[in-house]
Design an enzyme around this catalytic site. Structure first.
Site, short mmCIF file in Angstrom:
data_model
loop_
_atom_site.label_atom_id
_atom_site.label_comp_id
_atom_site.label_asym_id
_atom_site.label_seq_id
_atom_site.Cartn_x
_atom_site.Cartn_y
_atom_site.Cartn_z
N CYS A 122 46.43 -15.42 58.55
CA CYS A 122 47.00 -14.65 59.64
C CYS A 122 47.32 -13.21 59.29
CB CYS A 122 48.24 -15.34 60.19
SG CYS A 122 49.52 -15.50 58.96
N CYS A 163 52.85 -20.65 55.73
CA CYS A 163 53.66 -19.49 55.34
C CYS A 163 54.43 -19.80 54.06
CB CYS A 163 54.64 -19.12 56.44
SG CYS A 163 53.95 -19.12 58.08
S1 FES Z 1 52.26 -17.36 60.66
FE1 FES Z 1 51.73 -15.60 59.68
S2 FES Z 1 52.90 -15.81 57.84
FE2 FES Z 1 53.74 -17.14 59.15
#
Ligand code: FES
Ligand SMILES: Cc1ncc(COP(=O)(O)O)c(C=O)c1O
Lengths: 399, 126
Positions: B33, B102
């Protein structure tokens, strides 16, 4: 601004129901609960109300009653258009054209149709998020039977040149008739345009159009498909004979009544409310430019290219979901195109199509204003936003 | 969607900021992400004496960064290396399933910083 009052700046996601529309709906939940398909008085009472609502929608769209079909929302209407026309006309052609910035109810349906063997073209957009008429022209083949382009984009507000595309398709169809080629249907997802834009299907020159109640202060779970007389479409929901065999299922009577009432109100207030939110949007963008360094406005700023109510802005160095949550703690509701906030962990397909960098998409926030927002609320937002961005940027390893 | 613990660490992150003259730096990015995290450590007698982080990412990324610095501070390098992404998630009373990745970021950054420290140490022949 009191501490516990909340500020809603997410009107592209949904809007509150207009109290007048609610009052009109109420009797149809209780004493006037009849099924409009029933022959007795209860049924006929409901049918009359549905007919009147249909008339109001037809009037708004510059269409006739028999061209209006109630659905469960724009998602269903969009599915009906793509699947229904492509499947119906498979003998005539297997190609359709849409754009890269459509709502998922179009894009996911298009991908699913591709899996079924249909051919799709996804038109690109320019830096302001707009499709060009020329790209539509270029994408047309002998096998093309449908073009589906949204009126205005829900993430950045970019208004598409629908009237020009409509004209082009009409001209193209005249030629195709002589050449014995299949007619091209033109569909417009008008969901985000209803509050602000001219929605006459005659002036847009479209064969099909979708709209959704909850984006213009109507109820959720109700929408409309406009289908021009004679346009061929295979029903997706099959069952009873409701909606003239195009969409089976008992009518959502209160929803239909509420949608029609909200549409009347939206139409009456269109110019005034457009001008008001556009002033607020300009005020908001100017404040952000003045008070926060290194930002990028992703929405067209002129009102003939962008919706008057959407300001999509990137704050590179801060992540969108974090901004959203910190604003929410302050009582302010917005949305973001950051990858972190999507379940797919992909950043907004719209922003990527506009060729924003990953970093810019990652830090994007959508402020979408509504008719009740005030300057005072924008001032309250601006009391918090600069500090939030500054704090998040301080936390980031890349300065 | 987030637990109280996640929101608390997100709102008031511990050990946040840059460190001057760190003994080890972990620098990781999340390919999925686009989030990035930097973790700095100061080591004395094989123990993590001080630790700081900088993160660009979602609330879960910031909260896991903060939590892992809390968990690692004062631990020996051997102990700290064992802190897994699950440990961080558990300490935060859980993360939404879409946000588990994450916590990988935080665990990777710590492992990375310790490795960086050990490499430097070997090179200096200490
Ligand atoms: S979804 Fe991007 S780091 Fe948490
Ligand atoms: C452009 C656009 N099309 C379609 C939809 C789907 O509408 P509905 O919520 O009625 O399914 C939305 C709203 O989410 C939208 O913004």
């Amino acid at each position: 601004m009191t501490a516990n009052s909340r500020i809603y700046l997410d009107h592209s996601a949904t809007t509150p129901l207009d109290p007048k529309a609610l009052r009109k709906m109420q009797p149809y939940f209780t004493e006037k609960f009849g099924n409009p398909a029933s022959i007795h008085t209860y049924g006929q009472e409901a049918l009359k109300a549905v007919d009147e609502a249909r008339e109001a929608v037809a009037e708004f769209l510059d269409a006739t009653n028999s061209e209006i079909f109630f659905t469960s929302g724009a998602t269903e209407a969009n599915n009906m258009v793509l699947r229904g026309t492509m499947e119906k006309r498979i003998e005539e052609g297997n190609h359709f054209i849409t754009s890269k910035i459509e709502h998922p109810s179009i894009l996911e349906t298009a991908r699913s149709l591709e899996k079924d063997g249909f051919m799709a073209s996804y038109l690109p957009v320019d830096k302001e998020g707009r499709v060009s008429k020329e790209s539509v022209q270029k994408a047309i083949t002998k096998k093309t039977v449908l073009v589906s382009i949204m009126y205005a984009n829900n993430e950045v507000g970019a208004i598409q040149p629908i009237k020009e595309i409509g004209k082009l398709i009409r001209k193209e169809n005249k030629k195709r008739l002589k050449e014995g080629l299949p007619e091209i249907y033109f569909h417009v997802d008008a969901v985000q345009g209803i509050n602000f834009l001219d929605c006459s299907v005659k002036r847009l020159r479209c064969h099909l159009l979708s709209l959704s109640g909850h984006k213009f202060y109507g109820p959720k779970g109700i929408g409309v498909l406009y289908k021009q007389e004679g346009v061929a479409l295979k029903a997706q929901a099959t069952g009873g004979h409701q909606e003239r065999n195009v969409r089976a299922g008992t009518s959502n009577v209160p929803g239909i009544i509420g949608l029609a009432e909200a549409l009347k109100i939206a139409n009456k207030n269109r110019e005034k409310s457009s001008a008001k939110v556009f002033e607020l949007k300009k005020y908001l963008i100017q404040k952000i430019k003045d008070q926060i360094p290194n930002i990028k406005v992703n929405s067209p700023e002129s009102d003939n290219k962008g919706l008057p109510n959407i300001a999509n802005i990137s704050f590179p160095g801060a992540e969108g979901e974090s901004i959203l949550l910190k604003l929410d703690f302050a009582g302010i509701a917005v949305s973001t195109g950051s990858a972190c906030s999507s379940t797919s962990l992909e950043p907004s397909h719209v922003l990527l199509a506009q060729r924003l960098t990953f970093k810019e998409a990652h830090s994007s926030v959508r402020f979408s204003l509504g008719k009740h927002n005030t300057k005072k609320e924008i001032n309250y937002l601006m009391k918090h936003l600069p500090k939030i961005i500054e704090d998040l940027r301080k936390m980031s390893p890349i300065k | 969607m987030y637990t109280k613990e996640v929101l608390a660490h997100f709102t008031n992150p511990k050990n946040m900021g840059k460190m001057k003259n760190p003994d080890g730096v972990g620098d990781v990015g999340n390919l999925r992400c686009g989030d990035i995290m930097k973790l700095y450590i100061k080591v004395k007698n094989d123990k993590i004496k001080d630790i700081k982080f900088e993160t660009l990412g979602c609330a879960a990324a910031i909260a896991t960064s903060s939590m892992i610095t809390d968990l690692a501070k004062g631990k020996t390098l051997v102990e700290a290396k064992k802190i897994s992404n699950k440990d961080v998630a558990v300490a935060l009373k859980g993360l939404p399933s879409a946000k588990m990745h994450c916590s990988n970021l935080a665990a990777d950054a710590l492992a990375n910083a310790i490795e960086n420290y050990q490499k430097k140490k070997n090179k200096n022949g200490k």
